[in-house]
Design a protein around this motif. Structure first.
Motif, PDB file in Angstrom:
ATOM      1  N   HIS A  73      -5.420  -0.966  -1.668  1.00 25.78           N
ATOM      2  CA  HIS A  73      -6.515  -1.745  -2.235  1.00 25.78           C
ATOM      3  C   HIS A  73      -6.174  -3.218  -2.166  1.00 25.78           C
ATOM      4  O   HIS A  73      -5.033  -3.595  -1.954  1.00 25.78           O
ATOM      5  N   VAL A  74      -7.163  -4.022  -2.342  1.00 22.97           N
ATOM      6  CA  VAL A  74      -6.996  -5.475  -2.329  1.00 22.97           C
ATOM      7  C   VAL A  74      -7.419  -5.977  -3.691  1.00 22.97           C
ATOM      8  O   VAL A  74      -8.497  -5.649  -4.174  1.00 22.97           O
ATOM      9  N   ALA A  82       0.821  -1.215   0.000  1.00 30.42           N
ATOM     10  CA  ALA A  82       0.000   0.000   0.000  1.00 30.42           C
ATOM     11  C   ALA A  82       0.850   1.259   0.000  1.00 30.42           C
ATOM     12  O   ALA A  82       0.386   2.309  -0.446  1.00 30.42           O
ATOM     13  N   SER A  83       2.085   1.169   0.444  1.00 26.81           N
ATOM     14  CA  SER A  83       2.929   2.364   0.467  1.00 26.81           C
ATOM     15  C   SER A  83       3.390   2.749  -0.941  1.00 26.81           C
ATOM     16  O   SER A  83       3.829   3.865  -1.166  1.00 26.81           O
TER      17      SER A  83
END
Length: 51
Positions: free
Chosen positions: A44-45, A38-39
């Protein structure tokens, strides 16, 4: 695992309609769920449909 880590993992599992963290880990292990950093992008998945 910390309490906040467990709560976060449960939130992801629920969002993906998993019965729990065990099922979430199973999907990751089978390559049916891709985890992204995420960084590096928006959080999101991504999931791939079962074959």
């Amino acid at each position: 695992m910390t309490d906040s880590g467990w709560e976060g993992a449960m939130a992801v599992a629920k969002a993906l309609d998993c019965r729990g963290i065990s099922e979430l880990i199973e999907l990751i292990g089978r390559g049916q769920l891709r985890v992204t950093d995420a960084s590096l992008s928006d959080a999101h998945v991504e999931s791939e449909p079962e074959s």
